[in-house]
Design a protein around this motif. Structure first.
Motif, PDB file in Angstrom:
ATOM      1  N   ARG A  51       0.827  -1.212   0.000  1.00  0.00           N
ATOM      2  CA  ARG A  51       0.000   0.000   0.000  1.00  0.00           C
ATOM      3  C   ARG A  51       0.868   1.271   0.000  1.00  0.00           C
ATOM      4  O   ARG A  51       0.543   2.271   0.642  1.00  0.00           O
ATOM      5  CB  ARG A  51      -0.929   0.028   1.211  1.00  0.00           C
ATOM      6  CG  ARG A  51      -1.796  -1.211   1.381  1.00  0.00           C
ATOM      7  CD  ARG A  51      -2.597  -1.130   2.669  1.00  0.00           C
ATOM      8  NE  ARG A  51      -3.344  -2.352   2.943  1.00  0.00           N
ATOM      9  CZ  ARG A  51      -4.002  -2.588   4.083  1.00  0.00           C
ATOM     10  NH1 ARG A  51      -4.013  -1.680   5.051  1.00  0.00           N
ATOM     11  NH2 ARG A  51      -4.652  -3.724   4.255  1.00  0.00           N
ATOM     12  N   THR A  52       1.975   1.214  -0.719  1.00  0.00           N
ATOM     13  CA  THR A  52       2.958   2.302  -0.669  1.00  0.00           C
ATOM     14  C   THR A  52       2.358   3.634  -1.096  1.00  0.00           C
ATOM     15  O   THR A  52       2.716   4.689  -0.543  1.00  0.00           O
ATOM     16  CB  THR A  52       4.163   1.960  -1.568  1.00  0.00           C
ATOM     17  OG1 THR A  52       4.699   0.691  -1.173  1.00  0.00           O
ATOM     18  CG2 THR A  52       5.243   3.018  -1.447  1.00  0.00           C
ATOM     19  N   HIS A  53       1.453   3.609  -2.052  1.00  0.00           N
ATOM     20  CA  HIS A  53       0.863   4.861  -2.528  1.00  0.00           C
ATOM     21  C   HIS A  53       0.082   5.578  -1.431  1.00  0.00           C
ATOM     22  O   HIS A  53      -0.156   6.786  -1.506  1.00  0.00           O
ATOM     23  CB  HIS A  53      -0.047   4.582  -3.730  1.00  0.00           C
ATOM     24  CG  HIS A  53      -1.238   3.743  -3.413  1.00  0.00           C
ATOM     25  ND1 HIS A  53      -1.143   2.391  -3.124  1.00  0.00           N
ATOM     26  CD2 HIS A  53      -2.563   4.063  -3.304  1.00  0.00           C
ATOM     27  CE1 HIS A  53      -2.349   1.901  -2.879  1.00  0.00           C
ATOM     28  NE2 HIS A  53      -3.223   2.900  -2.979  1.00  0.00           N
ATOM     29  N   VAL A  54      -0.304   4.833  -0.404  1.00  0.00           N
ATOM     30  CA  VAL A  54      -1.030   5.427   0.725  1.00  0.00           C
ATOM     31  C   VAL A  54      -0.170   5.435   1.982  1.00  0.00           C
ATOM     32  O   VAL A  54      -0.015   6.462   2.650  1.00  0.00           O
ATOM     33  CB  VAL A  54      -2.347   4.667   0.996  1.00  0.00           C
ATOM     34  CG1 VAL A  54      -3.035   5.220   2.251  1.00  0.00           C
ATOM     35  CG2 VAL A  54      -3.276   4.761  -0.196  1.00  0.00           C
ATOM     36  N   SER A  55       0.396   4.281   2.317  1.00  0.00           N
ATOM     37  CA  SER A  55       1.141   4.149   3.573  1.00  0.00           C
ATOM     38  C   SER A  55       2.509   4.823   3.535  1.00  0.00           C
ATOM     39  O   SER A  55       3.043   5.210   4.582  1.00  0.00           O
ATOM     40  CB  SER A  55       1.326   2.668   3.922  1.00  0.00           C
ATOM     41  OG  SER A  55       2.197   2.038   2.991  1.00  0.00           O
ATOM     42  N   GLY A  56       3.085   4.942   2.337  1.00  0.00           N
ATOM     43  CA  GLY A  56       4.429   5.478   2.242  1.00  0.00           C
ATOM     44  C   GLY A  56       5.500   4.483   2.647  1.00  0.00           C
ATOM     45  O   GLY A  56       6.693   4.816   2.685  1.00  0.00           O
ATOM     46  N   VAL A  57       5.102   3.255   2.945  1.00  0.00           N
ATOM     47  CA  VAL A  57       6.037   2.214   3.386  1.00  0.00           C
ATOM     48  C   VAL A  57       6.340   1.289   2.209  1.00  0.00           C
ATOM     49  O   VAL A  57       5.451   0.901   1.448  1.00  0.00           O
ATOM     50  CB  VAL A  57       5.439   1.402   4.554  1.00  0.00           C
ATOM     51  CG1 VAL A  57       6.423   0.339   5.028  1.00  0.00           C
ATOM     52  CG2 VAL A  57       5.062   2.332   5.701  1.00  0.00           C
ATOM     53  N   SER A  58       7.600   0.920   2.066  1.00  0.00           N
ATOM     54  CA  SER A  58       8.027   0.021   1.004  1.00  0.00           C
ATOM     55  C   SER A  58       8.995  -1.012   1.573  1.00  0.00           C
ATOM     56  O   SER A  58       9.466  -0.875   2.708  1.00  0.00           O
ATOM     57  CB  SER A  58       8.697   0.817  -0.137  1.00  0.00           C
ATOM     58  OG  SER A  58       9.879   1.445   0.332  1.00  0.00           O
ATOM     59  N   PRO A  59       9.318  -2.064   0.808  1.00  0.00           N
ATOM     60  CA  PRO A  59      10.223  -3.104   1.321  1.00  0.00           C
ATOM     61  C   PRO A  59      11.575  -2.570   1.789  1.00  0.00           C
ATOM     62  O   PRO A  59      12.170  -3.132   2.715  1.00  0.00           O
ATOM     63  CB  PRO A  59      10.382  -4.034   0.115  1.00  0.00           C
ATOM     64  CG  PRO A  59       9.120  -3.854  -0.663  1.00  0.00           C
ATOM     65  CD  PRO A  59       8.758  -2.417  -0.506  1.00  0.00           C
ATOM     66  N   LYS A  60      12.074  -1.503   1.175  1.00  0.00           N
ATOM     67  CA  LYS A  60      13.391  -0.995   1.572  1.00  0.00           C
ATOM     68  C   LYS A  60      13.423  -0.514   3.017  1.00  0.00           C
ATOM     69  O   LYS A  60      14.468  -0.513   3.660  1.00  0.00           O
ATOM     70  CB  LYS A  60      13.817   0.139   0.634  1.00  0.00           C
ATOM     71  CG  LYS A  60      12.965   1.388   0.736  1.00  0.00           C
ATOM     72  CD  LYS A  60      13.463   2.481  -0.205  1.00  0.00           C
ATOM     73  CE  LYS A  60      12.627   3.758  -0.080  1.00  0.00           C
ATOM     74  NZ  LYS A  60      13.114   4.815  -1.006  1.00  0.00           N
ATOM     75  N   HIS A  61      12.275  -0.095   3.543  1.00  0.00           N
ATOM     76  CA  HIS A  61      12.224   0.398   4.920  1.00  0.00           C
ATOM     77  C   HIS A  61      12.369  -0.719   5.947  1.00  0.00           C
ATOM     78  O   HIS A  61      12.682  -0.463   7.113  1.00  0.00           O
ATOM     79  CB  HIS A  61      10.899   1.147   5.165  1.00  0.00           C
ATOM     80  CG  HIS A  61      10.758   2.401   4.373  1.00  0.00           C
ATOM     81  ND1 HIS A  61       9.659   2.664   3.570  1.00  0.00           N
ATOM     82  CD2 HIS A  61      11.592   3.462   4.222  1.00  0.00           C
ATOM     83  CE1 HIS A  61       9.814   3.837   2.989  1.00  0.00           C
ATOM     84  NE2 HIS A  61      10.982   4.338   3.361  1.00  0.00           N
ATOM     85  N   MET A  62      12.144  -1.942   5.508  1.00  0.00           N
ATOM     86  CA  MET A  62      12.198  -3.059   6.444  1.00  0.00           C
ATOM     87  C   MET A  62      13.625  -3.429   6.826  1.00  0.00           C
ATOM     88  O   MET A  62      13.858  -4.140   7.814  1.00  0.00           O
ATOM     89  CB  MET A  62      11.499  -4.286   5.846  1.00  0.00           C
ATOM     90  CG  MET A  62       9.994  -4.078   5.630  1.00  0.00           C
ATOM     91  SD  MET A  62       9.080  -3.721   7.152  1.00  0.00           S
ATOM     92  CE  MET A  62       8.766  -1.959   6.999  1.00  0.00           C
TER      93      MET A  62
END
Length: 337
Positions: free
Chosen positions: A196-207
């Motif tokens: 949900r990156t377009h909304v949450s702003g979170v992507s796999p790289k942040h993990m």
């Protein structure tokens, strides 16, 4: 012989008068008075002296305290910020109240929130919405001692089949002034099926640098302990964190009666409240949990008295007699009489 002495005496008087006039001019210059026609020997009139003093005073008042008299001087004590419920241990915020009033309140045990509320300070300041001070994934902010109020917001990602279920991916917390006190990405325990990156702003790289759910949960629980929690539809954030908080210590901007007129359904969205009340656009793209927490806190601050009244009506003080009991006792006395 007498005429000669009289003549000498007159010359001596003239010399004394000339010297005294020169001394008076020197004193006027030292005091910063503006003397026109410095080449002449006439003493400036009273109007010129008054104008000179007024100009020098106005120039001093407009200069910053640190730059007056051409000197740079650090303040001896940190100045209190507007409506301080939290404070920065090293360095103070910009002063919204006079230092003397702030120190008086501190010496007399009066909270900064009560002082600011009484004087109406800092309630309509949108400057704290700025995200310039955001520090993603910092964890606990160093050097900040959190005060009475705290606002939180969470971002979720999708897990399970088609990503319909939600898992915690980021938590942000700000203090009464909107200063970031906590921010962390969170590693979901389940496999993420929709970021949900377009909304949450979170992507796999942040993990790669995200913290575990247990660590974040423990840190957030410690921050909330004993404090008034502000948020928008805060029950969802508490549920995703698997935490609870006393209802008496919750101020939910989604449930405040004063905001119902802005909602097309049972409750208004945070985006609508931000636009209609604060005049700012949020959530136009990827969401920021820090920004959303700031918006919720600013909405609470602006209508703090209304929130307090509703909370007091919902959770009356058991030590105070209720109106119904006092009214019933009065009616019984009237019947007896």
């Amino acid at each position: 012989m007498a005429p000669e002495l009289s003549s000498n005496w007159k010359k001596l008087q003239a010399q004394i008068k000339a010297e005294s006039t020169t001394q008076e001019k020197g004193k006027g210059k030292r005091k910063g008075e503006e003397i026109q026609n410095q080449g002449s020997q006439s003493v400036p009139n009273k109007r010129q002296k008054v104008l000179g003093k007024s100009k020098s005073i106005s120039e001093k008042s407009t200069a910053p305290p640190q730059q007056r008299h051409g000197k740079t001087k650090a303040p001896s004590r940190p100045q209190m910020g507007n409506v301080q419920s939290s404070r920065v241990v090293e360095g103070g915020a910009k002063s919204g109240i006079s230092p003397s009033l702030a120190l008086w309140a501190e010496d007399n045990g009066i909270s900064a929130e009560d002082l600011a509320e009484a004087y109406g300070l800092g309630i309509q300041d949108n400057s704290m919405i700025s995200t310039a001070s955001d520090r993603p994934n910092e964890g606990l902010a160093p050097g900040i001692e959190v005060g009475k109020y705290i606002a939180i917001d969470c971002e979720m990602v999708g897990v399970g089949e088609n990503g319909y279920e939600s898992a915690l991916a980021r938590v942000s917390a700000v203090d009464f002034h909107g200063r970031q006190v906590y921010d962390s990405f969170v590693r979901p325990k389940e496999r993420v099926t929709d970021w949900r990156t377009h909304v949450s702003g979170v992507s796999p790289k942040h993990m790669a640098t995200a913290r575990s759910f247990e660590e974040v949960q423990t840190q957030v629980a410690e921050l909330l302990k004993g404090r008034i929690l502000v948020g928008h539809d805060i029950r969802h954030d508490l549920q995703i964190l698997l935490l609870s908080h006393p209802s008496k210590l919750v101020r939910d901007t989604a449930k405040f009666s004063g905001f119902r007129k802005y909602g097309h359904g049972p409750k208004p969205s945070l985006r609508v409240l931000a636009k209609e009340i604060l005049g700012v656009e949020i959530q136009s793209g990827q969401h920021s949990s820090t920004e959303d927490a700031r918006i919720a806190m600013l909405l609470f601050r602006r209508f703090k008295s209304g929130f307090d009244v509703e909370n007091a009506n919902r959770f009356p003080d058991p030590t105070l007699p209720s109106k119904s009991k006092s009214q019933s006792s009065k009616s019984k006395k009237k019947r007896k009489n």
